[in-house]
Design an enzyme around this catalytic site. Structure first.
Site, PDB file in Angstrom:
ATOM      1  N   GLU A  49     -15.193   6.423  -5.496  1.00 35.89           N
ATOM      2  CA  GLU A  49     -14.036   6.658  -4.637  1.00 35.89           C
ATOM      3  C   GLU A  49     -14.027   8.060  -4.042  1.00 35.89           C
ATOM      4  O   GLU A  49     -12.993   8.558  -3.589  1.00 35.89           O
ATOM      5  CB  GLU A  49     -12.755   6.398  -5.420  1.00 35.89           C
ATOM      6  CG  GLU A  49     -12.604   4.965  -5.886  1.00 35.89           C
ATOM      7  CD  GLU A  49     -11.309   4.734  -6.633  1.00 35.89           C
ATOM      8  OE1 GLU A  49     -10.271   4.565  -5.963  1.00 35.89           O
ATOM      9  OE2 GLU A  49     -11.330   4.741  -7.873  1.00 35.89           O
ATOM     10  N   ASP A  70       1.660  -1.816  -9.313  1.00 38.54           N
ATOM     11  CA  ASP A  70       1.357  -2.974  -8.461  1.00 38.54           C
ATOM     12  C   ASP A  70       1.703  -4.273  -9.174  1.00 38.54           C
ATOM     13  O   ASP A  70       1.381  -4.450 -10.361  1.00 38.54           O
ATOM     14  CB  ASP A  70      -0.128  -2.981  -8.097  1.00 38.54           C
ATOM     15  CG  ASP A  70      -0.568  -1.708  -7.396  1.00 38.54           C
ATOM     16  OD1 ASP A  70       0.314  -0.946  -6.944  1.00 38.54           O
ATOM     17  OD2 ASP A  70      -1.788  -1.465  -7.303  1.00 38.54           O
ATOM     18  N   GLY A  87      -3.353   6.210  -3.580  1.00 40.61           N
ATOM     19  CA  GLY A  87      -3.675   6.688  -2.244  1.00 40.61           C
ATOM     20  C   GLY A  87      -2.525   7.517  -1.708  1.00 40.61           C
ATOM     21  O   GLY A  87      -1.355   7.147  -1.847  1.00 40.61           O
ATOM     22  N   SER A 108      -9.858   1.354  -5.731  1.00 34.58           N
ATOM     23  CA  SER A 108     -10.081   1.134  -4.297  1.00 34.58           C
ATOM     24  C   SER A 108     -10.777  -0.199  -4.021  1.00 34.58           C
ATOM     25  O   SER A 108     -11.448  -0.364  -3.001  1.00 34.58           O
ATOM     26  CB  SER A 108     -10.902   2.282  -3.674  1.00 34.58           C
ATOM     27  OG  SER A 108     -10.129   3.456  -3.647  1.00 34.58           O
ATOM     28  N   GLU A 142      -1.321  -3.582 -12.153  1.00 40.35           N
ATOM     29  CA  GLU A 142      -1.879  -2.341 -12.682  1.00 40.35           C
ATOM     30  C   GLU A 142      -0.986  -1.172 -12.328  1.00 40.35           C
ATOM     31  O   GLU A 142      -0.074  -1.278 -11.507  1.00 40.35           O
ATOM     32  CB  GLU A 142      -3.300  -2.098 -12.165  1.00 40.35           C
ATOM     33  CG  GLU A 142      -3.405  -1.927 -10.662  1.00 40.35           C
ATOM     34  CD  GLU A 142      -4.853  -1.759 -10.229  1.00 40.35           C
ATOM     35  OE1 GLU A 142      -5.696  -2.573 -10.653  1.00 40.35           O
ATOM     36  OE2 GLU A 142      -5.133  -0.810  -9.480  1.00 40.35           O
ATOM     37  N   TYR A 168      -8.861   0.420   3.915  1.00 39.89           N
ATOM     38  CA  TYR A 168      -9.151   1.722   4.500  1.00 39.89           C
ATOM     39  C   TYR A 168      -9.728   1.725   5.909  1.00 39.89           C
ATOM     40  O   TYR A 168      -9.662   2.743   6.581  1.00 39.89           O
ATOM     41  CB  TYR A 168     -10.127   2.485   3.587  1.00 39.89           C
ATOM     42  CG  TYR A 168      -9.562   2.731   2.215  1.00 39.89           C
ATOM     43  CD1 TYR A 168      -8.449   3.538   2.033  1.00 39.89           C
ATOM     44  CD2 TYR A 168     -10.122   2.130   1.092  1.00 39.89           C
ATOM     45  CE1 TYR A 168      -7.919   3.763   0.786  1.00 39.89           C
ATOM     46  CE2 TYR A 168      -9.600   2.349  -0.165  1.00 39.89           C
ATOM     47  CZ  TYR A 168      -8.501   3.161  -0.312  1.00 39.89           C
ATOM     48  OH  TYR A 168      -7.979   3.375  -1.558  1.00 39.89           O
ATOM     49  N   ASN A 220      -1.351   2.927 -11.154  1.00 36.26           N
ATOM     50  CA  ASN A 220      -2.264   3.936 -10.609  1.00 36.26           C
ATOM     51  C   ASN A 220      -1.626   5.313 -10.740  1.00 36.26           C
ATOM     52  O   ASN A 220      -0.576   5.570 -10.137  1.00 36.26           O
ATOM     53  CB  ASN A 220      -2.557   3.647  -9.137  1.00 36.26           C
ATOM     54  CG  ASN A 220      -3.342   2.373  -8.938  1.00 36.26           C
ATOM     55  OD1 ASN A 220      -4.558   2.388  -8.930  1.00 36.26           O
ATOM     56  ND2 ASN A 220      -2.634   1.258  -8.790  1.00 36.26           N
ATOM     57  N   ARG A 278       1.887   4.637  -8.852  1.00 32.21           N
ATOM     58  CA  ARG A 278       2.187   3.432  -8.078  1.00 32.21           C
ATOM     59  C   ARG A 278       1.936   2.249  -8.985  1.00 32.21           C
ATOM     60  O   ARG A 278       0.868   2.146  -9.592  1.00 32.21           O
ATOM     61  CB  ARG A 278       1.292   3.348  -6.843  1.00 32.21           C
ATOM     62  CG  ARG A 278       1.752   2.294  -5.822  1.00 32.21           C
ATOM     63  CD  ARG A 278       0.693   2.003  -4.784  1.00 32.21           C
ATOM     64  NE  ARG A 278      -0.413   1.247  -5.371  1.00 32.21           N
ATOM     65  CZ  ARG A 278      -1.692   1.576  -5.217  1.00 32.21           C
ATOM     66  NH1 ARG A 278      -2.051   2.639  -4.518  1.00 32.21           N
ATOM     67  NH2 ARG A 278      -2.643   0.846  -5.790  1.00 32.21           N
TER      68      ARG A 278
END
Length: 372
Positions: A20, A316, A335, A200, A329, A274, A331, A314
């Site tokens: 990443e 999810d 991002g 990612s 998950e 992305y 994070n 974050r």
């Protein structure tokens, strides 16, 4: 921090050895633009793909994605290291044929690394040993959240709903491939196979039937020696929620947002995330019943606290066809460009991008390293 009247010195650390690397560079470009230079002195610190630390250029433009060309740290720049003195930790620059020179004390590090060797507790441990404050989760929370197999154990123990899965290591696969196939089959197809400690969407594939499992595992093993084989959330909507720690330590949550994938993407893969020409839509806020949105935000805060997270995260989810929630998950360094989901959710909740960056730095400056 030094008691002098100087501005706090922020080392923005990005790049790294993981797959990443490029996304970390993109994130760093956005943060470098957003930091208030009237309030902070900024030092861009790049980690090259081979692990070398360098004094990077303060040039956010160079860190953007250009078409399909991904940015990377310039490993030929002057080497950089953290040097622990009696009461401070300084940044020291090493250039060939030149004596070392110090850039001065580091007050706080903003680590923008994604994936292993940065988001997984390794960098956090080094900063703890160096006595340097930093933005985001500590060693344990970073390590647990990066390793999806252990993350599920912690979240399940906290009473949060997660997708059934099995863990397959490269060693187990080489020793008993048929046994691994049988364990996966007990979950029922289709299955997602992913690197256990990746991000990612790199290395993730969907095995629709048993004949596709072997190739999916081999793809995951290209990025990690441990793979997670997980039940596919068929028909589930991908909805995310941002968590931001308040100065009093409480976990605040953003409005949820939904990812809707277009084009030929069967799931939210790297290109859909992305690359600019891809057809992914983000609904901020997500169109959810009030009761579902409230429960999702409660689950996000519980997940943040369950892993002992700090600063930001974050979380999810999948909203299943019957309206139930499944936590996918967490994070610890999501991002972080202005168009990324995490900042967009907070902007919709009333905290714009520069304010978000400043709040994270202020929070980091108020906490000590070590046990807390």
């Amino acid at each position: 921090m030094s008691q002098s009247s100087r501005k706090p010195r922020v080392a923005v650390v990005f790049g790294g050895r993981s797959s990443e690397h490029a996304i970390s560079c993109v994130t760093a470009g956005s943060v470098l633009r957003a930091i208030d230079r009237d309030r902070y002195e900024v030092v861009p610190v790049g980690i090259a793909t081979d692990g070398r630390w360098v004094l990077e250029a303060d040039d956010p433009q160079r860190l953007q994605i250009n078409g399909r060309e991904l940015p990377e740290v310039d490993g030929d720049r002057a080497a950089l290291m953290l040097a622990r003195e009696a009461e401070t930790t300084d940044l020291v620059v090493h250039e060939s044929s030149q004596p070392p020179r110090t850039l001065g004390e580091v007050d706080v590090v903003f680590p923008l690394l994604h994936g292993p060797w940065g988001e997984d507790g390794t960098l956090q441990g080094m900063l703890e040993m160096s006595g340097v404050r930093y933005v985001g989760a500590g060693v344990l929370a970073s390590a647990v959240s990066m390793d999806k197999a252990y993350m599920k154990i912690v979240l399940r123990d906290a009473g949060l709903p997660v997708m059934p899965s099995v863990t397959v290591t490269r060693r187990a696969w080489e020793a008993d491939p048929q046994g691994c196939r049988e364990r996966a089959a007990e979950l029922g197809y289709p299955l997602f196979v992913k690197p256990a400690r990746g991000g990612s969407s790199i290395g993730i594939s969907k095995a629709h039937e048993p004949s596709e499992l072997d190739d999916s595992l081999e793809e995951a093993f290209r990025h990690d020696s441990k793979a997670l084989v997980e039940v596919s959330a068929e028909g589930g909507r991908e909805v995310e929620c941002g968590v931001l720690q308040a100065l009093d330590g409480t976990a605040e949550t953003s409005v949820p947002a939904e990812i809707r994938i277009g084009g030929d993407h069967e799931f939210y893969d790297f290109a859909a995330k992305y690359l600019p020409e891809e057809f992914t839509e983000l609904d901020v806020p997500a169109d959810l019943p009030d009761r579902t949105a409230t429960l999702l935000r409660q689950y996000a805060a519980r997940a943040f606290e369950a892993v002992g997270c700090e600063g930001l995260a974050r979380v999810d989810f999948f909203v299943m066809p019957d309206g139930s929630l499944v936590l996918n998950e967490i994070n610890t360094m999501p991002g972080f460009t202005p168009t990324s989901m995490y900042p967009r959710m907070w902007a919709a909740t009333g905290v714009d991008y520069p304010a978000l960056v400043d709040r994270l730095l202020q929070l980091a400056l108020t906490r000590d390293t070590g046990l807390r």
